[in-house]
Design a protein around this motif. Structure first.
Motif, mmCIF file in Angstrom:
data_model
loop_
_atom_site.group_PDB
_atom_site.id
_atom_site.type_symbol
_atom_site.label_atom_id
_atom_site.label_comp_id
_atom_site.label_asym_id
_atom_site.label_seq_id
_atom_site.Cartn_x
_atom_site.Cartn_y
_atom_site.Cartn_z
ATOM 1 N N ALA A 94 -0.553 -5.884 -9.764
ATOM 2 C CA ALA A 94 -1.920 -5.360 -9.866
ATOM 3 C C ALA A 94 -2.618 -5.287 -8.518
ATOM 4 O O ALA A 94 -3.716 -4.722 -8.419
ATOM 5 N N ILE A 95 -2.034 -5.846 -7.477
ATOM 6 C CA ILE A 95 -2.656 -5.832 -6.151
ATOM 7 C C ILE A 95 -2.517 -4.450 -5.541
ATOM 8 O O ILE A 95 -1.397 -3.956 -5.311
ATOM 9 N N ALA A 96 -3.637 -3.807 -5.264
ATOM 10 C CA ALA A 96 -3.610 -2.443 -4.731
ATOM 11 C C ALA A 96 -3.314 -2.432 -3.228
ATOM 12 O O ALA A 96 -2.605 -1.558 -2.728
ATOM 13 N N ASP A 97 -3.853 -3.394 -2.507
ATOM 14 C CA ASP A 97 -3.672 -3.467 -1.051
ATOM 15 C C ASP A 97 -2.372 -4.212 -0.751
ATOM 16 O O ASP A 97 -2.268 -5.417 -0.970
ATOM 17 N N SER A 98 -1.368 -3.505 -0.215
ATOM 18 C CA SER A 98 -0.055 -4.112 0.036
ATOM 19 C C SER A 98 -0.130 -5.250 1.044
ATOM 20 O O SER A 98 0.703 -6.168 1.020
ATOM 21 N N SER A 99 -1.149 -5.230 1.921
ATOM 22 C CA SER A 99 -1.260 -6.303 2.918
ATOM 23 C C SER A 99 -1.584 -7.645 2.271
ATOM 24 O O SER A 99 -1.338 -8.706 2.851
#
Length: 861
Positions: free
Chosen positions: A792-797
């Protein structure tokens, strides 16, 4: 010369018999008893009651052209197994005039029967029969036989010549006068008018009176278009008229007595709705039309069942007892009991729906909207089999859908109630909707269940097929094959909060199916949908096959409903706080609250919960808020509520707020306080769950029941906290990616810290039964959802901090995880989850050995 009217209509009811003689001197068997009725040229008989000591029939007959001096003959006979002969057991002949005097107002009477078989009776008492006879004012019988015959000829002109004559004969044979049913409808409608006035203050009864009147009026209009109808429907209408005789005495009852009978009245009105729907649907086709179009069903049997229910309700009302008779539906309902069918349907793996906690609309509110929805449900001529109710967040859509569901459920026509909730992301996934719907419909009606199970056996991999294939094979084809359901009223499906079904991306295919295929369902399937008017949902549902209606939160009707809500809630506050005046807070304050709500029921609900603890001071706090030009009423309310929580004096409390609320908002399903504490304990910094009681106005929980999960009251609060523009300035903003990252790490650490181990349930035998409850709630949650939070994490960083935890988990506990997932009956999910994991985390971060082990394990599984 007699002054009797030329045509008088009587309703005779054959109820039961007792103390009947044996069928012969030598037989000890109980008789197969039936009653033969003769009056002038009228001859009829009841059904046979098989081998009963006190046979009961409860059947009614219409006796036309009966003069006061006419003689009614009743004979109780035994149907012999030898050539089906009827042997007379006992009988009586009595003048109609005498019987009318013995049955004042249609009351029941017990008559002693004459029998030359007295010696064979079970006792010394004579055989008896219980009956009732009521008289209707005479009326002219409508003719038009020639027109009816011509219509029948015209309607069958397109049928094969060899069958046309027979169909006309069949139609003509069943034709009887419609005048009695119109007279009865007029009579019942006028009495329901009286009921509406009597129960005006019975807030839980009044809607049913209104629905009954509306539907019966609709039936009257349809029946007026016909000149003939079937005798069984006339009998049903007469039974309704007899039932409503209670109106003549109900308005004289003292309040206490009427209060006792309110549930009886509600059930009577509910039964009236069911009977009116059946009569209207029947009259829509007409007898000739049913024959011509092949619309055949057990109409006589259905009428008999409905009539018996009416008479039972009448008995309960007259005795003043509570309702003991179940509501009788015209539908042939039944729970699927065949083990094999149940097993097949369970193979659909439906979502485990939790009952919604939404309240119903307050009595006397939303009446116009609810009436339109119920009218749509019951309108057999409506070509739009989907009703889409849309409105902004907090406008009360789910409350309306819950109310509609309860109304329809009480009428035994609710096929499925599917409610989506972002707090239960797993059960609300679009991929499960059609399978869940098919399962619910299959368990609602055994015929549907059989048809769907047959379809599944013919398509073994259906649960893994595309949504389009599932919709066609599990719904369209099985339902279309059940022609008999067409005549039993609508089957209603409710999809509540469709906007919370997955995300814009994941529900694309589901919406495409709804847009292009829903009109393929048979017309008796009605789908009621609620949602916010999101672009993707509007694109799928805003077309001519869908009844489209928006909730107008600015209407005067909506304001009145919100005002009524505040009056009820503030009354609760005065009952709880005895120091407040009985009329607190007064009309002026109620009007101010209504104005502040701006048409939003969630504002009214949240404000009422907020005010409830400290009514006087918090009412002023609410009314003293100032909404800026860019601030919505909900944002202002949430800001006021949080500021008043009194937990911001210490810096650590704001951090605790973020930790706890991050878990509550991002959890794939609600967790208990205990599980939240366990997950917080393995985080980098612990958070205190003691802040939860301070957020009573926006959270749902039960401190007295630790097993109750904690969740937000309405998704608009999550929207407020996730949106930095709305909550960020006050440091309440919660970053969605950070919340999922922290919970994913907490899950992995919990599994690696005394969470998973070999033989986690300490099994001693291979055949020992595993139970998912053997695993703690927090471990269960972590096993099932740790990958989902990572995905669910949109920001890969934001994924980088999770990688060390993932490597440790896969090296030390991968097989233990497989074992735990088996105990949880989720083995099938492991491959899907690992596939998602490999898509989100670069392969380069794993050692060659761990990657080889991971792939090998996936293949072997």
């Amino acid at each position: 010369m007699s002054n009797e009217p030329e045509k008088t209509l009587y309703t005779l009811r054959i109820i039961s018999a007792e103390n009947l003689p044996r069928q012969s001197r030598w037989s000890k068997k109980l008789p197969n008893a039936f009653v033969s009725v003769k009056l002038n040229d009228f001859k009829h008989q009841t059904n046979v009651a098989q081998r009963k000591s006190e046979p009961a029939w409860g059947e009614i007959f219409e006796l036309i052209d009966a003069g006061a001096s006419s003689v009614l003959s009743l004979e109780v006979r035994h149907k012999s197994d030898f050539m089906g002969l009827g042997v007379k057991l006992a009988g009586i002949s009595i003048r109609v005039e005498d019987l009318v005097h013995r049955c004042p107002g249609g009351q029941e009477v017990v008559l002693d029967l004459n029998s030359d078989r007295r010696a064979h009776a079970a006792g010394n008492d004579p055989p008896r029969i219980k009956i009732s006879l009521s008289v209707t004012d005479p009326g002219a019988v409508v003719g038009e036989l020639v027109t009816e015959a011509q219509n029948a000829v015209d309607s069958v002109a397109v049928t094969p010549a060899g069958t046309a004559a027979q169909r006309i004969d069949d139609a003509a044979a069943a034709i009887s006068s419609i005048q009695p049913i119109l007279l009865s409808l007029d009579n019942v409608l006028s009495k329901i008018d009286v009921v509406v006035k009597i129960v005006d203050d019975m807030v839980e009864v009044h809607p049913y009176a209104k629905f009954a009147w509306t539907l019966l009026s609709s039936a009257y209009k349809v029946v007026q278009k016909q000149t003939r109808t079937d005798q069984s429907v006339v009998d049903l209408m007469k039974a309704m008229e007899t039932l409503y005789s209670f109106v003549s005495v109900a308005d004289h009852l003292v309040d206490g007595k009427l209060d006792i009978l309110r549930q009886n009245i509600k059930t009577i009105l509910l039964q009236t709705v069911e009977c009116a729907a059946f009569i209207r649907d029947y009259a829509h086709w007409g007898f000739a039309g049913r024959v011509v179009h092949g619309v055949h069903s057990d109409d006589a049997g259905t009428c008999k069942k409905l009539i018996q229910g009416l008479f039972d309700l009448q008995g309960n009302f007259q005795t003043g007892l509570g309702v003991q008779t179940a509501f009788v539906s015209s539908r042939t309902l039944g729970i699927v009991t065949e083990i094999r069918v149940n097993q097949i349907l369970d193979g659909l793996m439906p979502a485990d729906m939790h009952a919604p906690e939404h309240s119903e609309c307050l009595p006397a509110t939303r009446q116009e909207l609810l009436s339109r929805i119920i009218s749509w449900v019951t309108d057999i001529n409506c070509e739009q089999n989907v009703f889409w109710l849309h409105g902004v967040a907090g406008s009360g859509k789910s409350t309306v859908s819950t109310t509609v569901a309860n109304y329809i459920r009480e009428m035994h026509h609710l096929g499925a109630f599917i409610f989506f909730d972002r707090g239960f992301a797993d059960q609300s996934h679009p991929s499960k909707v059609i399978r869940t719907l098919a399962h619910k419909l299959g368990t609602f009606d055994k015929r549907i269940g059989k048809a769907i199970s047959d379809a599944m056996e013919g398509y073994p991999g259906i649960k893994d097929a595309s949504l389009l294939t599932q919709f066609t094979e599990l719904l369209v084809k099985p339902l279309s094959s059940l022609a008999s359901l067409q005549n039993e009223g609508a089957i209603v499906v409710i999809l509540d909060a469709l906007d919370e079904c997955g995300s814009d991306d994941t529900r694309t295919k589901l919406l495409q199916v709804l847009k292009t295929q829903v009109h393929e369902l048979p017309s008796f399937i009605r789908i009621f949908i609620t949602s916010r008017p999101l672009i993707d949902i509007r694109g799928a549902l805003d077309h001519q096959n869908v009844h489209n209606e928006g909730l107008d939160i600015s209407s005067s009707t909506n304001s009145k409903d919100i005002s009524a809500f505040f009056r009820v809630e503030m009354k609760k506050a005065t009952e709880k706080h005895q120091d407040l005046p009985l009329d607190w807070p007064g009309d002026e304050k109620i009007n101010e609250l209504t104005s502040h709500a701006c048409g939003l029921f969630i504002w009214a609900s949240t404000a009422s919960r907020f005010i409830g603890h400290y009514p006087a001071s918090r009412l002023e706090t609410i009314l003293g808020g100032n909404i800026t030009a860019t601030q919505s009423p909900l944002d202002e309310l949430y800001e006021t509520t949080l500021k008043s929580a009194g937990i911001w004096s210490a810096p650590d409390l704001l951090q605790d707020f973020h930790k706890v609320l991050s878990i509550i908002l991002s959890a794939q399903r609600p967790l208990t306080i205990s599980a939240i504490k366990q997950l917080l304990s393995v985080s980098q910094s612990e958070g205190s769950t003691s802040i939860v009681p301070h957020l009573y106005s926006v959270l749902s929980y039960d401190l007295d029941n630790p097993a109750t999960p904690v969740q937000i009251l309405h998704p608009s609060f999550a929207d407020f906290l996730f949106d930095t523009k709305r909550s960020g300035e006050n440091a309440w903003h919660i970053n969605k990616d950070t919340a999922h990252k922290d919970l994913a790490i907490a899950c992995l650490k919990r599994l690696c810290t005394n969470g998973l181990k070999k033989n986690i349930c300490n099994l001693t035998l291979v055949c020992q039964h595993w139970k998912s409850k053997d695993l703690a709630e927090d471990i269960t949650y972590a096993c099932i959802f740790w990958v989902d939070h990572l995905s669910a994490i949109a920001d890969s960083s934001s994924i980088a901090p999770i990688i060390p935890c993932v490597e440790k988990f896969l090296k030390e506990h991968l097989l233990h995880w497989f074992e735990a997932m088996s105990v949880l009956r989720r083995s099938r999910d492991t491959i899907r989850l690992l596939d998602h994991l490999l898509r989100r985390i670069p392969v380069s971060v794993f050692s060659t050995e761990s990657l080889y082990e991971l792939k090998l394990t996936c293949i072997l599984d």
